[in-house]
Design an enzyme around this catalytic site. Structure first.
Site, short mmCIF file in Angstrom:
data_model
loop_
_atom_site.label_atom_id
_atom_site.label_comp_id
_atom_site.label_asym_id
_atom_site.label_seq_id
_atom_site.Cartn_x
_atom_site.Cartn_y
_atom_site.Cartn_z
N GLU A 170 0.82 -1.21 0.00
CA GLU A 170 0.00 0.00 0.00
C GLU A 170 0.85 1.27 0.00
OE1 GLU A 170 -3.06 -0.10 3.00
OE2 GLU A 170 -4.32 -1.34 1.72
N GLU A 185 -6.57 -7.75 -0.54
CA GLU A 185 -7.00 -7.73 0.86
C GLU A 185 -8.47 -7.37 0.95
OE1 GLU A 185 -4.94 -5.02 3.45
OE2 GLU A 185 -2.99 -5.51 2.64
#
Ligand code: GAL
Length: 655
Positions: A143, A300
């Site tokens: 991320e 995710e």
């Protein structure tokens, strides 16, 4: 094969637990785990001193159980020793505050010291594990830009100046691009230039825009550095990095997607929000289009609750399954989770996991196991693709510029996108969310919600699209400035006036909560003074200063049509308008007669296709199939001509 699994952090657990982990993974049908993401401090406890032995055993156990590794480069969060020895690697906010270790991601993206240490570690990892049988995918960083989106420290300032020199060559170019004659901002020396740090009032918007571009580049450079290292060792292993869901402002996913082999996305819709799946759908339509429709990975999602909202809703029974299938229905080849085993300590111990604190004998794990079995049975879906007739244009530079300071009104681009996307979603229409330089020729309808920043070349492409027979919908405050946030002179929206057949003379943003009546509906957010120049007035404002002036126009141009919205119609009016526009463009729903709340998509491969039906509603829904087909999830042997989906039900019909 569809990938199923999640983030796996074995370093948080004693070794005997790993054996239970792989046993349960096999039981649940897990075939891919992202491993090592936050393991830097464990594998390199002191600079240059490595301890990979434990990690070797983890990977061996995974390979032994038939579980693949989405192998992290471990650089997402540097160990505390980096900051202790090199405090200049710590990021700094615009107001000068340093961000210290103790959380995660505390590095300045421009820091050569951080990059050097990261590169050294990645080299070791790639060398050691490049040939490991568990390795299926490289997971670079994690991320990017999640917490540290931009850094204003001195190291970043110097890097920003380098970047600007490359972009503009000389100071005259920069001064012109930044309109620095305004407010006595003219630069006479490169060293006078700072990142847009906290200032007495509005910072130069072009400077801020370039800083957003630079910051995105700095993060991308970190990613590319690591990618190039792993590619040297394993040219055939695909590389990804996970985007933050659903669309993340600091990182231009369209640009980043071109630098990856497969894109992946983290998605955390809020179970308390009854329309969360629509917001998620927008993100999925974007990430899929980012690599031209190539299947993507849901890297995710939470099995149940997250722990970072003010109130964290668990997913009611059926939602985890439904939302996993939603991602697959919208083109994902993976349903992965954060995380495998719920942490006992640390800041995420109340974040749900596939193996919850309650252990494997729990509703959570049983649901995980059931989903794993379902996905395992539908391997044929992998690699198939969606087709959309409608495109919505999204552009990061526009986002950065639009949401800068001192505009006629504060406009929220994602909210604007939602207002245009939802009526299409509710009408069961497949959409691609595409970049401004996408090839539009295959779309019957292109929607441009709020493209304030529009370069001449892009405007020309939109114009040619209509000329060649395309149908275009453009909303207000589009085509106003160039790449440097300088107004396109010659009457708004100068580069689109010809194709839209109108000019806008004045902006009349509406007061907070205010509305403007027009024929057949009410507008919100905005209104403006439009002068038609060939466009037909479809609806005019009624009452107020704009009484009788155009609110919605339609312009036949070339062999196509260009619509213009001088306000934001309320949802029902927007739906009616887009239905009408779609009818003209011939862009229909995936399936006629679908009940409300049912999402339908089709994924097609050579010689076969799958119709996905997802009931997001609270009531059972019955769908009539155009031809009989079997639901692969419930009764694969029995073709049916109607399917009844319970609330949160899913069907996958092979055709
Ligand atoms: C993501 C992150 C994961 C975990 C998760 C929790 O942003 O990549 O490491 O923190 O959120 O929802």
């Amino acid at each position: 094969m569809l990938w199923f699994g999640g983030d796996y952090n074995p370093e948080q657990w004693p070794e005997p637990v790993w054996d239970e982990d792989v046993r349960l993974m096999a039981e649940a049908g897990v075939n891919l785990v992202s491993v090592g993401i936050f393991a830097w401090a464990t594998v390199e406890p002191r600079p240059g001193e490595y301890d990979f032995g434990w990690f070797d055993r983890v990977l061996d156990k995974l390979a032994g159980a038939g579980v693949g590794a989405s192998l992290a480069t471990m650089t997402a969060s540097p160990p505390p020793w980096l900051a202790a020895r090199h405090p200049e690697t710590l990021p700094q906010r615009a107001d000068g505050v340093r961000l210290w270790p103790g959380g995660r991601q505390q590095y300045c993206p421009s820091s050569p010291v951080y990059r050097e240490h990261a590169a050294r570690l990645v080299e070791r990892i790639a060398e050691r594990y490049g040939a490991h049988p568990a390795l299926k995918l490289w997971h670079i960083g994690n991320e990017y830009g999640c917490h540290v989106r931009q850094c204003w420290c001195d190291v970043s300032a110097a890097d920003f100046r380098r970047w600007l020199r490359e972009r503009y060559g000389d100071l005259d170019g920069l001064n012109a691009a930044w309109s620095t004659t305004f407010w006595s901002q003219r630069y006479g020396d490169w060293d006078e230039i700072q990142p847009p740090r906290t200032a007495p009032t509005f910072v130069n918007p072009a400077q801020k825009l370039d800083f957003a571009r630079f910051s995105d580049d700095a993060l991308l450079a970190c990613y590319a550095l690591e990618r190039d290292i792993v590619r040297r060792y394993t040219p055939d292993v695909p590389v990804t990095t996970n985007f933050i869901g659903l669309v993340h402002k600091p990182v231009d996913s369209f640009r980043w997607a071109r630098e990856q082999d497969v894109v992946s996305l983290d998605s955390y819709p809020d179970p308390y929000d009854p329309r969360a799946h629509v917001e998620a759908a927008f993100g999925y339509d974007l990430v899929r289009a980012a690599r031209g429709g190539q299947p993507w990975l849901l890297m995710e999602q939470a099995p149940s609750a997250v722990n970072w909202r003010e109130r964290n809703a668990p997913k009611p029974p059926g939602v985890m399954r439904l939302w996993s299938w939603q991602a697959i229905a919208q083109g994902a080849d993976a349903a992965l989770f954060f995380q495998w085993r719920q942490a006992a300590g640390g800041a995420e111990k109340f974040h749900s996991a596939m193996v919850p604190h309650a252990g494997p004998d729990s509703r959570g794990f049983r649901d995980v196991r059931a989903l794993g079995a379902e996905l395992g049975g539908l391997a044929g879906v992998a690699g198939t693709r969606l087709r959309a007739d409608v495109a919505i244009v999204h552009d990061w530079a526009n986002w950065w510029a639009l949401e800068s300071d001192a505009r006629p009104a504060v406009l929220d681009l994602l909210e604007t996108h939602r207002a245009h996307y939802e009526p299409l979603f509710d009408a069961h229409v497949s959409v691609d969310v595409v970049p401004v330089d996408a090839d539009l020729s295959g779309y019957k309808l292109v929607v441009v919600p709020n493209l304030y920043l529009l370069a001449d070349g892009a405007a020309q492409r939109l114009t040619s699209y209509v000329e060649g027979g395309g149908h275009l919908v453009v909303s207000f405050f589009t085509g106003i400035v160039d790449e440097c946030d300088r107004v396109h002179l010659g009457g708004y929206p100068a580069p689109l006036r010809r194709v839209l057949g109108l000019a806008v003379e004045e902006f009349h943003p509406l007061p907070p909560g205010g509305s403007a009546e027009f024929d057949g509906g009410r507008g919100t957010v905005w209104s403006e003074w439009v002068e038609p120049e060939g466009a037909e007035v479809v609806a005019a404002f009624r009452g107020g200063a704009l009484d009788g002036r155009p609110a919605i126009t339609r312009h036949a141009y070339g062999t196509g049509v260009a619509w213009y919205l001088a306000t934001r119609p309320e949802p029902a009016a927007m739906r009616a308008l887009l239905d009408r526009v779609r009818a003209g463009a011939g862009a229909g729903p995936v399936l006629a007669g679908l009940p409300e709340g049912v999402q339908a998509t089709v994924r097609t491969g050579p010689g076969h296709s799958y119709l996905f039906l997802l009931n997001h509603g609270a009531e059972p829904a019955t769908v009539n199939l155009p031809e009989p087909g079997a639901d692969l999830l419930t009764d694969p042997e029995r073709p049916q001509s109607t399917v009844t989906l319970p609330p949160r039900g899913v069907a996958v019909i092979r055709r």
